[in-house]
Design a protein around this motif. Structure first.
Motif, mmCIF file in Angstrom:
data_model
loop_
_atom_site.group_PDB
_atom_site.id
_atom_site.type_symbol
_atom_site.label_atom_id
_atom_site.label_comp_id
_atom_site.label_asym_id
_atom_site.label_seq_id
_atom_site.Cartn_x
_atom_site.Cartn_y
_atom_site.Cartn_z
ATOM 1 N N LEU A 84 0.816 -1.202 0.000
ATOM 2 C CA LEU A 84 0.000 0.000 0.000
ATOM 3 C C LEU A 84 0.855 1.260 0.000
ATOM 4 C CD1 LEU A 84 -2.587 -1.113 2.724
ATOM 5 C CD2 LEU A 84 -2.693 -1.473 0.250
ATOM 6 N N ASP A 85 0.298 2.300 -0.591
ATOM 7 C CA ASP A 85 0.988 3.588 -0.597
ATOM 8 C C ASP A 85 0.831 4.316 0.737
ATOM 9 O OD1 ASP A 85 1.767 3.798 -3.538
ATOM 10 O OD2 ASP A 85 -0.388 3.447 -3.695
ATOM 11 N N LEU A 86 -0.343 4.199 1.337
ATOM 12 C CA LEU A 86 -0.660 5.001 2.516
ATOM 13 C C LEU A 86 -1.749 4.320 3.333
ATOM 14 C CD1 LEU A 86 -0.640 7.736 4.122
ATOM 15 C CD2 LEU A 86 -2.306 8.572 2.447
ATOM 16 N N THR A 87 -1.596 4.343 4.639
ATOM 17 C CA THR A 87 -2.661 3.947 5.555
ATOM 18 C C THR A 87 -3.026 5.150 6.408
ATOM 19 O OG1 THR A 87 -2.182 1.576 5.685
ATOM 20 C CG2 THR A 87 -3.207 2.574 7.605
ATOM 21 N N ILE A 88 -4.329 5.391 6.557
ATOM 22 C CA ILE A 88 -4.823 6.458 7.426
ATOM 23 C C ILE A 88 -5.695 5.804 8.489
ATOM 24 C CG2 ILE A 88 -6.126 8.602 7.587
ATOM 25 C CD1 ILE A 88 -5.562 9.080 4.629
ATOM 26 N N ASP A 89 -5.368 6.058 9.743
ATOM 27 C CA ASP A 89 -6.071 5.401 10.842
ATOM 28 C C ASP A 89 -6.068 6.321 12.056
ATOM 29 O OD1 ASP A 89 -7.412 3.458 12.277
ATOM 30 O OD2 ASP A 89 -5.931 1.882 11.954
ATOM 31 N N GLY A 90 -6.879 6.000 13.029
ATOM 32 C CA GLY A 90 -6.892 6.727 14.281
ATOM 33 C C GLY A 90 -5.958 6.096 15.299
ATOM 34 N N ALA A 91 -6.006 6.602 16.524
ATOM 35 C CA ALA A 91 -5.209 6.039 17.620
ATOM 36 C C ALA A 91 -5.914 6.333 18.929
ATOM 37 C CB ALA A 91 -3.800 6.621 17.633
ATOM 38 N N ASP A 92 -5.657 5.506 19.918
ATOM 39 C CA ASP A 92 -6.207 5.724 21.257
ATOM 40 C C ASP A 92 -5.287 6.592 22.102
ATOM 41 O OD1 ASP A 92 -8.602 4.029 20.992
ATOM 42 O OD2 ASP A 92 -7.139 2.426 20.772
ATOM 43 N N GLU A 93 -3.991 6.529 21.820
ATOM 44 C CA GLU A 93 -2.986 7.393 22.451
ATOM 45 C C GLU A 93 -1.808 7.533 21.507
ATOM 46 O OE1 GLU A 93 -3.170 6.780 27.326
ATOM 47 O OE2 GLU A 93 -1.556 5.838 26.182
ATOM 48 N N PHE A 94 -1.109 8.684 21.606
ATOM 49 C CA PHE A 94 0.186 8.813 20.945
ATOM 50 C C PHE A 94 1.086 9.670 21.821
ATOM 51 C CE2 PHE A 94 -2.027 12.565 19.473
ATOM 52 C CZ PHE A 94 -1.050 13.548 19.379
ATOM 53 N N ASP A 95 2.386 9.363 21.762
ATOM 54 C CA ASP A 95 3.355 10.074 22.597
ATOM 55 C C ASP A 95 4.213 11.005 21.732
ATOM 56 O OD1 ASP A 95 5.358 8.573 21.359
ATOM 57 O OD2 ASP A 95 5.745 7.299 23.106
ATOM 58 N N GLU A 97 7.079 10.732 20.549
ATOM 59 C CA GLU A 97 7.831 10.017 19.519
ATOM 60 C C GLU A 97 6.907 9.423 18.455
ATOM 61 O OE1 GLU A 97 11.154 10.127 19.568
ATOM 62 O OE2 GLU A 97 10.868 11.396 21.339
ATOM 63 N N LEU A 98 5.621 9.705 18.553
ATOM 64 C CA LEU A 98 4.584 9.187 17.648
ATOM 65 C C LEU A 98 4.450 7.672 17.750
ATOM 66 C CD1 LEU A 98 4.825 11.433 14.455
ATOM 67 C CD2 LEU A 98 3.926 11.932 16.752
ATOM 68 N N ASN A 99 4.781 7.122 18.921
ATOM 69 C CA ASN A 99 4.399 5.746 19.223
ATOM 70 C C ASN A 99 2.937 5.756 19.646
ATOM 71 O OD1 ASN A 99 7.030 4.620 18.802
ATOM 72 N ND2 ASN A 99 7.630 5.498 20.771
ATOM 73 N N LEU A 100 2.240 4.663 19.394
ATOM 74 C CA LEU A 100 0.795 4.637 19.545
ATOM 75 C C LEU A 100 0.339 3.490 20.434
ATOM 76 C CD1 LEU A 100 -0.071 4.678 15.717
ATOM 77 C CD2 LEU A 100 0.409 6.691 17.139
ATOM 78 N N ILE A 101 -0.830 3.669 21.045
ATOM 79 C CA ILE A 101 -1.649 2.557 21.505
ATOM 80 C C ILE A 101 -2.902 2.540 20.637
ATOM 81 C CG2 ILE A 101 -3.184 1.709 23.327
ATOM 82 C CD1 ILE A 101 -1.163 2.444 25.384
ATOM 83 N N LYS A 102 -3.184 1.383 20.055
ATOM 84 C CA LYS A 102 -4.365 1.182 19.231
ATOM 85 C C LYS A 102 -5.052 -0.116 19.657
ATOM 86 C CE LYS A 102 -4.289 1.786 14.840
ATOM 87 N NZ LYS A 102 -5.598 2.475 14.951
ATOM 88 N N GLY A 103 -6.311 -0.243 19.266
ATOM 89 C CA GLY A 103 -7.023 -1.477 19.562
ATOM 90 C C GLY A 103 -8.266 -1.298 20.387
ATOM 91 N N GLU A 213 -1.031 -10.595 18.903
ATOM 92 C CA GLU A 213 -0.433 -9.282 18.663
ATOM 93 C C GLU A 213 -0.865 -8.347 19.774
ATOM 94 O OE1 GLU A 213 1.931 -7.157 17.851
ATOM 95 O OE2 GLU A 213 1.943 -8.141 15.887
ATOM 96 N N ASN A 214 -0.124 -7.254 19.941
ATOM 97 C CA ASN A 214 -0.470 -6.255 20.954
ATOM 98 C C ASN A 214 -0.689 -4.905 20.295
ATOM 99 O OD1 ASN A 214 2.021 -4.331 21.461
ATOM 100 N ND2 ASN A 214 2.858 -6.394 21.119
ATOM 101 N N GLY A 215 -1.298 -3.982 21.043
ATOM 102 C CA GLY A 215 -1.697 -2.694 20.485
ATOM 103 C C GLY A 215 -0.653 -1.603 20.537
ATOM 104 N N LEU A 216 0.594 -1.924 20.824
ATOM 105 C CA LEU A 216 1.673 -0.936 20.756
ATOM 106 C C LEU A 216 2.173 -0.851 19.315
ATOM 107 C CD1 LEU A 216 3.591 -1.819 24.024
ATOM 108 C CD2 LEU A 216 2.540 0.402 23.506
ATOM 109 N N PHE A 217 2.065 0.327 18.731
ATOM 110 C CA PHE A 217 2.557 0.577 17.373
ATOM 111 C C PHE A 217 3.823 1.415 17.506
ATOM 112 C CE2 PHE A 217 -1.390 -1.153 16.466
ATOM 113 C CZ PHE A 217 -1.723 -1.146 15.109
ATOM 114 N N ILE A 218 4.971 0.768 17.367
ATOM 115 C CA ILE A 218 6.264 1.417 17.571
ATOM 116 C C ILE A 218 6.951 1.604 16.220
ATOM 117 C CG2 ILE A 218 8.445 1.345 18.830
ATOM 118 C CD1 ILE A 218 5.981 1.288 20.643
ATOM 119 N N ASP A 219 7.386 2.837 15.922
ATOM 120 C CA ASP A 219 8.098 3.147 14.669
ATOM 121 C C ASP A 219 7.279 2.783 13.434
ATOM 122 O OD1 ASP A 219 10.270 3.991 16.193
ATOM 123 O OD2 ASP A 219 11.253 2.031 16.123
#
Length: 262
Positions: A84-95, A97-103, A213-219
């Motif tokens: 894919l060229d691009l994914t657009i999504d939301g997040a439950d938290e971001f810090d 460093e733009l690390n996320l919690i999702k799920g 899998e877990n909801g931490l989206f790192i890098d």
């Protein structure tokens, strides 16, 4: 005719609209899941109707697939699209460093697979999702139903050795039964309050048998677009570290509300 929105919906709408402006003709897109991502799908559908934009979308959940179909957004599978060229999504938290919690919407597995198979990931959100340190939002962990109690025990034992503030774990329920993901798995929510080493925790969780899998989206996230109720957005770029403010027209037409997600 303009439609009156609450401040939080205005914030979600302008973030989604700004992100959809990044989409170019011919792109293959990952379509996220959740209330903010639903705004993105509606804005994308409007561009398709008004501009004849040619795209293919890969939904990250059955809910998003249903919404996209209802609005005339062409969809395909990740196996068909391959990359894919691009994914657009939301997040439950971001810090910072733009690390996320999702799920929070129980779609973290497909969301992470799709985002990882993309050249770029843009997260759309409101200011309330920004935190100095991840962990206030419960961290979802997707586990297979077989032996889930043993898996939960192993997770709790792991958390005892990790740098987190709390170790409370709970099986996510719906209508009196365990919630089932699109892959027919369970979700165990970790109420950690603070995660000091998200990268280490993510790697350790995924080593536990039974954890899918877990909801931490790192890098994974490249850009966060933060919407505000006054129609302004703040764009944070992970690569350039640039932070810039912009304004977006926030009067959606009736067409944007076609078949809205519940």
């Amino acid at each position: 005719m303009a439609v009156e929105l609450s401040p939080i919906d205005k914030a979600k709408f302008v973030a989604a609209k700004r992100a959809v402006d990044c989409i170019e003709d011919g792109m293959k897109l990952g379509l996220g899941t959740g209330s903010t991502a639903a705004w993105m799908v509606r804005c994308l559908a409007e561009r398709i109707r008004e501009e004849g934009l040619q795209v293919q979308g890969v939904p990250t959940s059955s809910r998003t697939a249903e919404l996209a179909r209802s609005l005339g957004v062409p969809i395909t599978t990740l196996d068909e699209a391959r990359w894919l060229d691009l994914t657009i999504d939301g997040a439950d938290e971001f810090d910072p460093e733009l690390n996320l919690i999702k799920g929070g919407g129980a779609a973290l597995l497909q969301e992470k697979i799709v985002a990882s198979a993309s050249d770029q990931m843009i997260v759309i959100t409101d200011a309330a999702k920004e935190v100095r340190q991840l962990g206030a939002f419960p961290l979802p962990v997707e586990v297979i139903p077989f032996g889930w109690k043993s898996t939960k025990t192993l997770i709790e034992e792991l958390l005892g050795s990790m740098n987190v503030l709390s170790c409370e774990c709970a099986l996510r329920m719906k209508d009196g039964a365990p919630l089932l993901t699109d892959e027919a798995n369970y979700i165990v929510d970790l109420h950690l309050k603070r995660i000091n080493e998200p990268r280490q925790l993510s790697m350790a969780l995924n080593q536990i048998p039974g954890v899918v899998e877990n909801g931490l989206f790192i890098d994974i996230c490249d850009m966060v677009i933060i919407g505000h109720g006054d129609g302004s957005v703040v764009v944070r770029d992970a690569n350039s570290r640039e932070i810039k403010g912009e304004r977006v027209e926030f009067e959606p037409s009736d067409n944007v509300f076609a078949n809205p997600e519940d």
